[in-house]
Design a protein around this motif. Structure first.
Motif, PDB file in Angstrom:
ATOM      1  N   ALA A  93       0.858  -1.185   0.000  1.00 54.71           N
ATOM      2  CA  ALA A  93       0.000   0.000   0.000  1.00 54.71           C
ATOM      3  C   ALA A  93       0.890   1.228   0.000  1.00 54.71           C
ATOM      4  O   ALA A  93       2.024   1.189   0.473  1.00 54.71           O
ATOM      5  N   CYS A  94       0.386   2.325  -0.529  1.00 62.12           N
ATOM      6  CA  CYS A  94       1.167   3.562  -0.598  1.00 62.12           C
ATOM      7  C   CYS A  94       0.710   4.508   0.505  1.00 62.12           C
ATOM      8  O   CYS A  94      -0.489   4.752   0.663  1.00 62.12           O
ATOM      9  N   ASP A  95       1.645   5.042   1.251  1.00 62.73           N
ATOM     10  CA  ASP A  95       1.359   6.017   2.307  1.00 62.73           C
ATOM     11  C   ASP A  95       0.443   5.464   3.388  1.00 62.73           C
ATOM     12  O   ASP A  95      -0.353   6.190   3.985  1.00 62.73           O
ATOM     13  N   ALA A  96       0.526   4.164   3.638  1.00 64.82           N
ATOM     14  CA  ALA A  96      -0.282   3.563   4.703  1.00 64.82           C
ATOM     15  C   ALA A  96       0.446   3.592   6.030  1.00 64.82           C
ATOM     16  O   ALA A  96      -0.091   3.169   7.049  1.00 64.82           O
ATOM     17  N   GLY A  97       1.685   4.090   6.030  1.00 70.78           N
ATOM     18  CA  GLY A  97       2.469   4.071   7.256  1.00 70.78           C
ATOM     19  C   GLY A  97       3.022   2.688   7.521  1.00 70.78           C
ATOM     20  O   GLY A  97       2.790   1.737   6.764  1.00 70.78           O
ATOM     21  N   THR A  98       3.764   2.559   8.599  1.00 68.14           N
ATOM     22  CA  THR A  98       4.370   1.287   8.956  1.00 68.14           C
ATOM     23  C   THR A  98       4.132   1.005  10.428  1.00 68.14           C
ATOM     24  O   THR A  98       4.438   1.829  11.286  1.00 68.14           O
ATOM     25  N   GLY A  99       3.566  -0.152  10.697  1.00 66.46           N
ATOM     26  CA  GLY A  99       3.370  -0.594  12.072  1.00 66.46           C
ATOM     27  C   GLY A  99       4.139  -1.874  12.315  1.00 66.46           C
ATOM     28  O   GLY A  99       4.253  -2.718  11.417  1.00 66.46           O
ATOM     29  N   VAL A 100       4.682  -2.025  13.500  1.00 66.28           N
ATOM     30  CA  VAL A 100       5.416  -3.243  13.844  1.00 66.28           C
ATOM     31  C   VAL A 100       5.076  -3.665  15.268  1.00 66.28           C
ATOM     32  O   VAL A 100       4.722  -2.835  16.106  1.00 66.28           O
ATOM     33  N   THR A 101       5.159  -4.950  15.493  1.00 67.53           N
ATOM     34  CA  THR A 101       5.121  -5.487  16.847  1.00 67.53           C
ATOM     35  C   THR A 101       6.468  -6.145  17.094  1.00 67.53           C
ATOM     36  O   THR A 101       6.949  -6.910  16.259  1.00 67.53           O
ATOM     37  N   LYS A 102       7.092  -5.829  18.221  1.00 71.00           N
ATOM     38  CA  LYS A 102       8.396  -6.416  18.519  1.00 71.00           C
ATOM     39  C   LYS A 102       8.455  -6.826  19.986  1.00 71.00           C
ATOM     40  O   LYS A 102       7.770  -6.250  20.837  1.00 71.00           O
ATOM     41  N   VAL A 103       9.268  -7.840  20.253  1.00 74.26           N
ATOM     42  CA  VAL A 103       9.347  -8.413  21.591  1.00 74.26           C
ATOM     43  C   VAL A 103      10.787  -8.355  22.098  1.00 74.26           C
ATOM     44  O   VAL A 103      11.747  -8.388  21.316  1.00 74.26           O
ATOM     45  N   ASN A 104      10.898  -8.285  23.403  1.00 73.36           N
ATOM     46  CA  ASN A 104      12.198  -8.211  24.055  1.00 73.36           C
ATOM     47  C   ASN A 104      12.647  -9.620  24.429  1.00 73.36           C
ATOM     48  O   ASN A 104      12.149 -10.206  25.393  1.00 73.36           O
ATOM     49  N   LEU A 105      13.576 -10.168  23.658  1.00 71.97           N
ATOM     50  CA  LEU A 105      14.118 -11.498  23.932  1.00 71.97           C
ATOM     51  C   LEU A 105      15.534 -11.355  24.448  1.00 71.97           C
ATOM     52  O   LEU A 105      16.479 -11.126  23.694  1.00 71.97           O
ATOM     53  N   GLU A 106      15.672 -11.403  25.764  1.00 69.27           N
ATOM     54  CA  GLU A 106      16.964 -11.314  26.436  1.00 69.27           C
ATOM     55  C   GLU A 106      17.735 -10.060  26.017  1.00 69.27           C
ATOM     56  O   GLU A 106      18.937 -10.113  25.733  1.00 69.27           O
ATOM     57  N   GLY A 107      17.020  -8.939  25.946  1.00 69.26           N
ATOM     58  CA  GLY A 107      17.652  -7.660  25.647  1.00 69.26           C
ATOM     59  C   GLY A 107      17.743  -7.318  24.178  1.00 69.26           C
ATOM     60  O   GLY A 107      18.186  -6.228  23.824  1.00 69.26           O
ATOM     61  N   THR A 108      17.309  -8.225  23.302  1.00 65.24           N
ATOM     62  CA  THR A 108      17.317  -7.966  21.862  1.00 65.24           C
ATOM     63  C   THR A 108      15.879  -7.862  21.370  1.00 65.24           C
ATOM     64  O   THR A 108      15.037  -8.710  21.685  1.00 65.24           O
ATOM     65  N   TRP A 109      15.597  -6.817  20.575  1.00 69.35           N
ATOM     66  CA  TRP A 109      14.242  -6.613  20.071  1.00 69.35           C
ATOM     67  C   TRP A 109      14.057  -7.364  18.759  1.00 69.35           C
ATOM     68  O   TRP A 109      14.808  -7.148  17.805  1.00 69.35           O
ATOM     69  N   ILE A 110      13.051  -8.251  18.728  1.00 73.47           N
ATOM     70  CA  ILE A 110      12.757  -9.083  17.566  1.00 73.47           C
ATOM     71  C   ILE A 110      11.382  -8.716  17.027  1.00 73.47           C
ATOM     72  O   ILE A 110      10.393  -8.727  17.759  1.00 73.47           O
ATOM     73  N   LYS A 111      11.307  -8.404  15.735  1.00 75.45           N
ATOM     74  CA  LYS A 111      10.041  -8.055  15.097  1.00 75.45           C
ATOM     75  C   LYS A 111       9.253  -9.319  14.797  1.00 75.45           C
ATOM     76  O   LYS A 111       9.761 -10.234  14.151  1.00 75.45           O
ATOM     77  N   THR A 112       7.996  -9.358  15.253  1.00 75.99           N
ATOM     78  CA  THR A 112       7.159 -10.537  15.002  1.00 75.99           C
ATOM     79  C   THR A 112       6.147 -10.303  13.894  1.00 75.99           C
ATOM     80  O   THR A 112       5.677 -11.268  13.281  1.00 75.99           O
ATOM     81  N   GLU A 113       5.787  -9.040  13.645  1.00 81.07           N
ATOM     82  CA  GLU A 113       4.852  -8.746  12.559  1.00 81.07           C
ATOM     83  C   GLU A 113       5.037  -7.312  12.096  1.00 81.07           C
ATOM     84  O   GLU A 113       5.559  -6.464  12.814  1.00 81.07           O
ATOM     85  N   GLU A 114       4.607  -7.058  10.863  1.00 85.23           N
ATOM     86  CA  GLU A 114       4.635  -5.714  10.276  1.00 85.23           C
ATOM     87  C   GLU A 114       3.356  -5.520   9.477  1.00 85.23           C
ATOM     88  O   GLU A 114       2.861  -6.459   8.852  1.00 85.23           O
ATOM     89  N   TYR A 115       2.812  -4.312   9.541  1.00 82.03           N
ATOM     90  CA  TYR A 115       1.569  -4.036   8.818  1.00 82.03           C
ATOM     91  C   TYR A 115       1.600  -2.597   8.324  1.00 82.03           C
ATOM     92  O   TYR A 115       2.369  -1.770   8.797  1.00 82.03           O
ATOM     93  N   GLY A 116       0.751  -2.300   7.336  1.00 92.87           N
ATOM     94  CA  GLY A 116       0.712  -0.953   6.760  1.00 92.87           C
ATOM     95  C   GLY A 116       1.155  -0.995   5.310  1.00 92.87           C
ATOM     96  O   GLY A 116       0.510  -1.618   4.467  1.00 92.87           O
ATOM     97  N   ASP A 117       2.275  -0.328   5.006  1.00 92.88           N
ATOM     98  CA  ASP A 117       2.805  -0.349   3.637  1.00 92.88           C
ATOM     99  C   ASP A 117       3.036  -1.778   3.145  1.00 92.88           C
ATOM    100  O   ASP A 117       2.761  -2.109   2.002  1.00 92.88           O
ATOM    101  N   ARG A 118       3.575  -2.599   4.048  1.00 95.68           N
ATOM    102  CA  ARG A 118       3.760  -4.017   3.742  1.00 95.68           C
ATOM    103  C   ARG A 118       3.242  -4.837   4.918  1.00 95.68           C
ATOM    104  O   ARG A 118       3.314  -4.400   6.062  1.00 95.68           O
ATOM    105  N   ASN A 119       2.742  -6.017   4.606  1.00 94.48           N
ATOM    106  CA  ASN A 119       2.245  -6.904   5.652  1.00 94.48           C
ATOM    107  C   ASN A 119       3.082  -8.173   5.687  1.00 94.48           C
ATOM    108  O   ASN A 119       3.382  -8.765   4.641  1.00 94.48           O
ATOM    109  N   GLY A 120       3.467  -8.564   6.881  1.00 99.11           N
ATOM    110  CA  GLY A 120       4.272  -9.772   6.998  1.00 99.11           C
ATOM    111  C   GLY A 120       4.372 -10.201   8.448  1.00 99.11           C
ATOM    112  O   GLY A 120       3.964  -9.487   9.364  1.00 99.11           O
TER     113      GLY A 120
END
Length: 335
Positions: free
Chosen positions: A144-171
């Motif tokens: 999508a164009c200009d839909a912005g970017t949203g992410v969900t990320k989790v703290n795994l032993e001090g490292t941030w890991i992205k679990t999902e992305e939505y908006g411009d791209r979904n994954g």
């Protein structure tokens, strides 16, 4: 020599072909660090960590102005959130707030917008700690164009890991524990969607102009002001000796053709601190607008010597550009 019967020949050929395929089917140009889901030993804990940010859900859009919506899930189940929609003149992007700093300000000055019960959060956490950070992140083909970017990320032993992305791209992360985690988190958020309190606004150098100046004059009255027009700005400059109009971030305030006061206010606060503190020590990090607090905030408060000795004081002024919203939302600034 005995002849091999046809069924046996077909079986032998099939075995040989399978062996050849297994030996060369892996693409030499493709690597993955993730492990198969069924090869990972499941971890289970019965206690949540203390005083940690476990999860961040963040959305940003730069299409029309600056839009930000970020939510933090803490290890005690409290949920904090801030939302900004503003296109101010940023004072210094180099010193933008980190996610951890923003969470610290929200926790220090605002109230949680919701709470996740311990039992429910523990289920979410047990899925979260089993996520394989090396799993492949798979995107759908839709964009999508200009839909912005949203992410969900989790703290795994001090490292941030992205679990999902939505908006411009979904994954999402191609891992069953990540998928289960995303579903459980969505369920938790849905459970308090109707009762969730409004998020705070945290205006920092990420979103707007914010800076602390030394006053060349001592000011003892009207120490807090919301400046809404050029006359009030000139009066402030006269009282404090601070020349904002010659700062490039304020050059459009009072402009006859494009007056920034049409969409922007200036909040100021005069503060006094011991002279031995530096300007950096007393500089505010953000201006916060919440139900329980409206005003400037520090990630770390200036450290003042608790002795009773009289020391020389110095006058400073916090300055921030804020949206020209209904001025009633800033009433708490004067309390």
């Amino acid at each position: 020599m005995k002849s091999i019967k046809l069924p046996a020949l077909i079986l032998l050929t099939s075995i040989l072909m399978s062996a050849l395929c297994c030996g060369c089917s892996k693409d030499p140009g493709t690597t993955t660090t993730g492990k198969p889901d069924d090869a990972v030993e499941t971890k289970t804990v019965d206690k949540l960590p203390e005083d940690e940010i476990l999860i961040i859900r963040d959305y940003k859009n730069y299409a029309e102005g600056y839009q930000s919506d970020i939510t933090f899930v803490m290890s005690d189940g409290s949920v904090y959130s801030s939302r900004e929609y503003f296109n101010g003149y940023s004072s210094d992007w180099e010193y933008s707030l980190s996610d951890e700093d923003r969470a610290a300000l929200l926790k220090k000055y605002t109230l949680p917008v919701a709470e996740i019960p311990e039992e429910q959060l523990l289920k979410i956490y047990n899925s979260m700690i089993n996520i394989d950070p090396g799993a492949k992140f798979a995107y759908s083909e839709e964009t999508a164009c200009d839909a912005g970017t949203g992410v969900t990320k989790v703290n795994l032993e001090g490292t941030w890991i992205k679990t999902e992305e939505y908006g411009d791209r979904n994954g999402e992360l191609d891992n069953r524990y990540a998928r289960k985690f995303n579903d459980l988190l969505d369920g938790a958020f849905d459970s308090f969607r109707k009762t969730r309190k409004d998020p705070a606004n945290v205006y920092s150098s990420t979103e707007t102009f914010i800076e602390t100046f030394e006053c060349t004059k001592t000011v003892s009255k009207d120490t807090k002001r919301i400046i809404t027009n050029i006359d009030e700005l000139k009066a402030f400059e006269k009282d404090t000796g601070i020349d904002l109009q010659n700062n490039e971030s304020f050059e459009k305030f009072g402009d006859p053709d494009y007056d920034s006061f049409r969409w922007c206010y200036i909040a100021v606060e005069i503060v006094v601190y011991p002279k031995y503190l530096s300007l950096e020590d007393v500089s505010a990090d953000a201006f916060i607008v919440a139900d329980n607090y409206v005003g400037f905030g520090y990630i770390n408060d200036p450290v003042i010597d608790p002795s009773e000795d009289v020391v020389e004081q110095k006058c400073y002024c916090h300055v921030v550009q804020i949206p020209d919203n209904d001025s009633g939302i800033y009433d708490g600034f004067f309390m």
